[in-house]
Scaffold this active site. Structure first.
Site, PDB file in Angstrom:
ATOM      1  N   PRO A 136      -5.566  -1.712  10.708  1.00 41.08           N
ATOM      2  CA  PRO A 136      -4.654  -1.197  11.729  1.00 41.08           C
ATOM      3  C   PRO A 136      -4.909   0.284  11.983  1.00 41.08           C
ATOM      4  O   PRO A 136      -5.342   1.027  11.094  1.00 41.08           O
ATOM      5  CB  PRO A 136      -3.257  -1.381  11.103  1.00 41.08           C
ATOM      6  N   GLY A 137      -4.611   0.691  13.223  1.00 46.36           N
ATOM      7  CA  GLY A 137      -4.499   2.115  13.510  1.00 46.36           C
ATOM      8  C   GLY A 137      -3.079   2.533  13.146  1.00 46.36           C
ATOM      9  O   GLY A 137      -2.409   1.874  12.347  1.00 46.36           O
ATOM     10  N   TYR A 138      -2.602   3.616  13.754  1.00 42.92           N
ATOM     11  CA  TYR A 138      -1.252   4.096  13.422  1.00 42.92           C
ATOM     12  C   TYR A 138      -0.208   3.136  13.980  1.00 42.92           C
ATOM     13  O   TYR A 138      -0.119   2.916  15.177  1.00 42.92           O
ATOM     14  CB  TYR A 138      -1.059   5.506  13.955  1.00 42.92           C
ATOM     15  N   TYR A 186      -6.594   7.712  -0.170  1.00 40.07           N
ATOM     16  CA  TYR A 186      -6.217   6.555   0.659  1.00 40.07           C
ATOM     17  C   TYR A 186      -7.446   5.983   1.383  1.00 40.07           C
ATOM     18  O   TYR A 186      -7.686   4.768   1.385  1.00 40.07           O
ATOM     19  CB  TYR A 186      -5.156   7.004   1.662  1.00 40.07           C
ATOM     20  N   GLN A 197      -9.955  10.609   6.942  1.00 36.17           N
ATOM     21  CA  GLN A 197      -8.802  11.368   7.442  1.00 36.17           C
ATOM     22  C   GLN A 197      -8.539  12.572   6.559  1.00 36.17           C
ATOM     23  O   GLN A 197      -8.558  12.462   5.323  1.00 36.17           O
ATOM     24  CB  GLN A 197      -7.550  10.475   7.507  1.00 36.17           C
ATOM     25  N   GLY A 245       0.828  -1.200   0.000  1.00 37.00           N
ATOM     26  CA  GLY A 245       0.000   0.000   0.000  1.00 37.00           C
ATOM     27  C   GLY A 245       0.860   1.247   0.000  1.00 37.00           C
ATOM     28  O   GLY A 245       2.012   1.222   0.433  1.00 37.00           O
ATOM     29  N   ILE A 246       0.283   2.328  -0.509  1.00 33.54           N
ATOM     30  CA  ILE A 246       1.003   3.607  -0.545  1.00 33.54           C
ATOM     31  C   ILE A 246       0.074   4.738  -0.109  1.00 33.54           C
ATOM     32  O   ILE A 246      -1.147   4.581  -0.094  1.00 33.54           O
ATOM     33  CB  ILE A 246       1.541   3.934  -1.962  1.00 33.54           C
ATOM     34  N   THR A 247       0.681   5.861   0.244  1.00 31.94           N
ATOM     35  CA  THR A 247      -0.079   7.098   0.473  1.00 31.94           C
ATOM     36  C   THR A 247       0.447   8.174  -0.483  1.00 31.94           C
ATOM     37  O   THR A 247       1.641   8.168  -0.832  1.00 31.94           O
ATOM     38  CB  THR A 247       0.108   7.625   1.923  1.00 31.94           C
ATOM     39  N   GLY A 301      -6.870  15.051   4.305  1.00 32.75           N
ATOM     40  CA  GLY A 301      -5.743  14.912   3.365  1.00 32.75           C
ATOM     41  C   GLY A 301      -5.594  13.516   2.777  1.00 32.75           C
ATOM     42  O   GLY A 301      -4.616  13.231   2.088  1.00 32.75           O
TER      43      GLY A 301
HETATM   44  N1  LIG Z   1       1.577   1.931   9.192  1.00 35.45           N
HETATM   45  C1  LIG Z   1       0.330   2.231   9.496  1.00 35.45           C
HETATM   46  O1  LIG Z   1       0.076   3.024  10.405  1.00 35.45           O
HETATM   47  C2  LIG Z   1      -0.824   1.615   8.758  1.00 35.45           C
HETATM   48  C3  LIG Z   1      -2.096   1.831   9.270  1.00 35.45           C
HETATM   49  C4  LIG Z   1      -3.179   1.260   8.627  1.00 35.45           C
HETATM   50  C5  LIG Z   1      -2.993   0.511   7.486  1.00 35.45           C
HETATM   51  N2  LIG Z   1      -1.737   0.323   7.004  1.00 35.45           N
HETATM   52  C6  LIG Z   1      -1.599  -0.462   5.783  1.00 35.45           C
HETATM   53  O2  LIG Z   1      -0.744  -1.553   6.028  1.00 35.45           O
HETATM   54  C7  LIG Z   1      -0.027  -1.893   4.840  1.00 35.45           C
HETATM   55  C8  LIG Z   1       1.460  -1.910   5.129  1.00 35.45           C
HETATM   56  O3  LIG Z   1       1.826  -0.631   5.564  1.00 35.45           O
HETATM   57  P1  LIG Z   1       3.257  -0.294   6.208  1.00 35.45           P
HETATM   58  O4  LIG Z   1       3.012   0.784   7.176  1.00 35.45           O
HETATM   59  O5  LIG Z   1       3.940  -1.529   6.635  1.00 35.45           O
HETATM   60  O6  LIG Z   1       3.935   0.379   4.942  1.00 35.45           O
HETATM   61  P2  LIG Z   1       5.408   0.297   4.344  1.00 35.45           P
HETATM   62  O7  LIG Z   1       5.527   1.505   3.488  1.00 35.45           O
HETATM   63  O8  LIG Z   1       6.407   0.025   5.392  1.00 35.45           O
HETATM   64  O9  LIG Z   1       5.288  -0.998   3.444  1.00 35.45           O
HETATM   65  C9  LIG Z   1       4.505  -1.053   2.299  1.00 35.45           C
HETATM   66  C10 LIG Z   1       5.119  -2.069   1.371  1.00 35.45           C
HETATM   67  O10 LIG Z   1       4.344  -2.085   0.169  1.00 35.45           O
HETATM   68  C11 LIG Z   1       5.239  -2.166  -0.930  1.00 35.45           C
HETATM   69  N3  LIG Z   1       4.615  -1.610  -2.113  1.00 35.45           N
HETATM   70  C12 LIG Z   1       4.234  -0.328  -2.342  1.00 35.45           C
HETATM   71  N4  LIG Z   1       3.762  -0.198  -3.578  1.00 35.45           N
HETATM   72  C13 LIG Z   1       3.840  -1.437  -4.165  1.00 35.45           C
HETATM   73  C14 LIG Z   1       3.524  -1.947  -5.440  1.00 35.45           C
HETATM   74  N5  LIG Z   1       3.008  -1.148  -6.388  1.00 35.45           N
HETATM   75  N6  LIG Z   1       3.743  -3.247  -5.688  1.00 35.45           N
HETATM   76  C15 LIG Z   1       4.268  -4.061  -4.741  1.00 35.45           C
HETATM   77  N7  LIG Z   1       4.595  -3.646  -3.505  1.00 35.45           N
HETATM   78  C16 LIG Z   1       4.387  -2.338  -3.233  1.00 35.45           C
HETATM   79  C17 LIG Z   1       6.446  -1.348  -0.494  1.00 35.45           C
HETATM   80  O11 LIG Z   1       7.568  -1.711  -1.241  1.00 35.45           O
HETATM   81  C18 LIG Z   1       6.549  -1.742   0.976  1.00 35.45           C
HETATM   82  O12 LIG Z   1       7.328  -2.913   1.117  1.00 35.45           O
HETATM   83  C19 LIG Z   1      -0.462  -0.856   3.792  1.00 35.45           C
HETATM   84  O13 LIG Z   1      -1.481  -1.393   2.993  1.00 35.45           O
HETATM   85  C20 LIG Z   1      -0.979   0.283   4.641  1.00 35.45           C
HETATM   86  O14 LIG Z   1      -1.904   1.066   3.937  1.00 35.45           O
HETATM   87  C21 LIG Z   1      -0.643   0.854   7.608  1.00 35.45           C
END
Ligand SMILES: NC(=O)c1ccc[n+]([C@@H]2O[C@H](COP(=O)([O-])OP(=O)(O)OC[C@H]3O[C@@H](n4cnc5c(N)ncnc54)[C@H](O)[C@@H]3O)[C@@H](O)[C@H]2O)c1
Length: 240
Positions: free
Chosen positions: A177-179, A147, A141, A84-86, A143
Site C-alpha cells: 500500500p501507499g499512504y 520499517y 523513506q 505492523g508497527i513504525t 526516518g
Molecule cells: N497505513 C498505511 O499508510 C500503510 C502503508 C503501507 C503499509 N502499511 C502496512 O499495513 C499494515 C496495517 O497498517 P495500518 O495502517 O492498518 O496500521 P494500524 O496501526 O491501524 O494497525 C496495525 C495493527 O497491527 C497490530 N499489531 C501491532 N503490533 C502487533 C503485534 N506485535 N502483534 C499483533 N498485532 C500487532 C495493532 O494492534 C493494529 O491492530 C501494517 O503492516 C503496515 O505496515 C500501512
C-alpha cells in the site's frame, strides 16, 4: 464449509477492512490483536468476527494462537500478515530498541505466523498467504530505515516462500500500500501529511477498503495463478 481466514492486527485500519471484506465474501474470519482490548471488543460486537490476543513477535505465542483458531474455527486456509508497527527516527538517532522492535514485529511476525500455518497448508494441499509490504519498502523513506528494511525484506520472503510452496497448492503474495488513511498514518504530522498527498498523482490517501479489495482478490480463486507477486495500491505514488 466456509474457508477460514486469519488476519493479524485485524481489529483496526487495513486489517479491520480486510476482515470485513473476507467476511462479506463468505470466509470464517479470525482477527488477531495484541494490546487494544477495547478496540477488539468493539470490533467483535460490531462485526461478530472472532478476535484472539497474541503478540506476533513471539514465536511460541503464534503457535498457540493459531492452535486456538484451528480449535474454534478450523484449519487456516488464508493468512494475511497485516500486523505492523513504525518506530521512526533517522538512522543516526535510531536506538537499537527502535530497530529491534520493528524487525521483530514486522519481519519476525511474518516468519512466526507463516511457520505456524505452513505445515498444515502443505498437508492439505491448499493455502493463500498475503503479506503486507509498503511503498516505503520499495522506494525507501527518510526516518524509516528500520520499517523500510522490513517491508523490502517481506518481498524477498514472499518470493522465496512462494517458490517453496507452489507445488503444494499454496500461493504467497504481497501487497504494497501507499499512504492509507488509518491510525498509523493519522500519527503523521499534518504538514508532512499534506506534503505526502501533494506527491500522490491521485491526490488523496488510499482507503483501507481499497487495500482490502486487493487482498481479497489475491486470496480468491480468480488469482490462483498469481504467486510471488507484489501488488502496489498507491494512487500512482511510485510512478516517478
Ligand atoms: N497505513 C498505511 O499508510 C500503510 C502503508 C503501507 C503499509 N502499511 C502496512 O499495513 C499494515 C496495517 O497498517 P495500518 O495502517 O492498518 O496500521 P494500524 O496501526 O491501524 O494497525 C496495525 C495493527 O497491527 C497490530 N499489531 C501491532 N503490533 C502487533 C503485534 N506485535 N502483534 C499483533 N498485532 C500487532 C495493532 O494492534 C493494529 O491492530 C501494517 O503492516 C503496515 O505496515 C500501512
Amino acid at each position: 464449509m466456509a474457508r477460514v481466514a486469519l488476519v493479524t492486527g485485524g481489529v483496526s485500519g487495513i486489517g479491520a477492512a480486510t476482515c470485513k471484506a473476507l467476511q462479506a465474501a463468505g470466509f470464517a474470519v479470525a482477527a488477531s490483536f495484541v494490546a487494544d482490548e477495547a478496540a477488539a471488543r468493539g470490533f467483535r460486537e460490531q462485526t461478530g468476527i472472532a478476535t484472539y490476543r497474541w503478540d506476533v513477535a513471539d514465536f511460541d505465542a503464534c503457535q498457540q494462537g493459531v492452535a486456538e483458531v484451528v480449535r474454534t474455527l478450523g484449519p487456516v486456509d488464508v493468512l494475511v500478515n497485516n500486523a505492523g508497527i513504525t518506530r521512526d527516527a533517522s538512522l543516526h538517532k535510531m536506538t537499537r530498541e527502535q530497530w529491534r522492535a520493528v524487525i521483530e514485529v514486522n519481519l519476525g511476525g511474518c516468519f512466526n505466523m507463516c511457520h505456524a500455518v505452513i505445515g498444515s497448508m502443505r498437508e492439505r494441499g491448499y493455502g493463500r498467504i498475503v503479506n503486507l509490504s509498503s511503498v516505503n519498502g520499495l522506494a525507501g523513506q527518510f526516518g524509516q530505515a528500520n520499517y523500510a528494511a522490513t517491508k523490502a525484506g517481506i518481498i524477498g520472503f514472499t518470493k522465496s516462500l512462494a517458490l517453496e510452496s507452489a507445488a503444494h497448492g499454496i500461493t504467497v503474495n504481497a501487497v504494497a500500500p501507499g499512504y492509507t488513511d488509518t491510525p498509523m498514518v493519522a500519527a503523521v504530522r499534518p504538514e508532512v501529511r499534506e506534503r505526502i498527498v501533494a506527491g500522490i498523482p491521485l491526490r488523496r490517501l488510499g482507503r483501507p477498503e481499497e487495500v482490502a479489495a486487493a487482498i481479497l482478490y489475491l486470496v480468491s480463486d480468480a488469482a490462483a495463478y498469481i504467486t510471488g507477486e507484489t501488488l502496489s495500491i498507491n494512487g500512482g505514488q511510485y510512478l516517478r
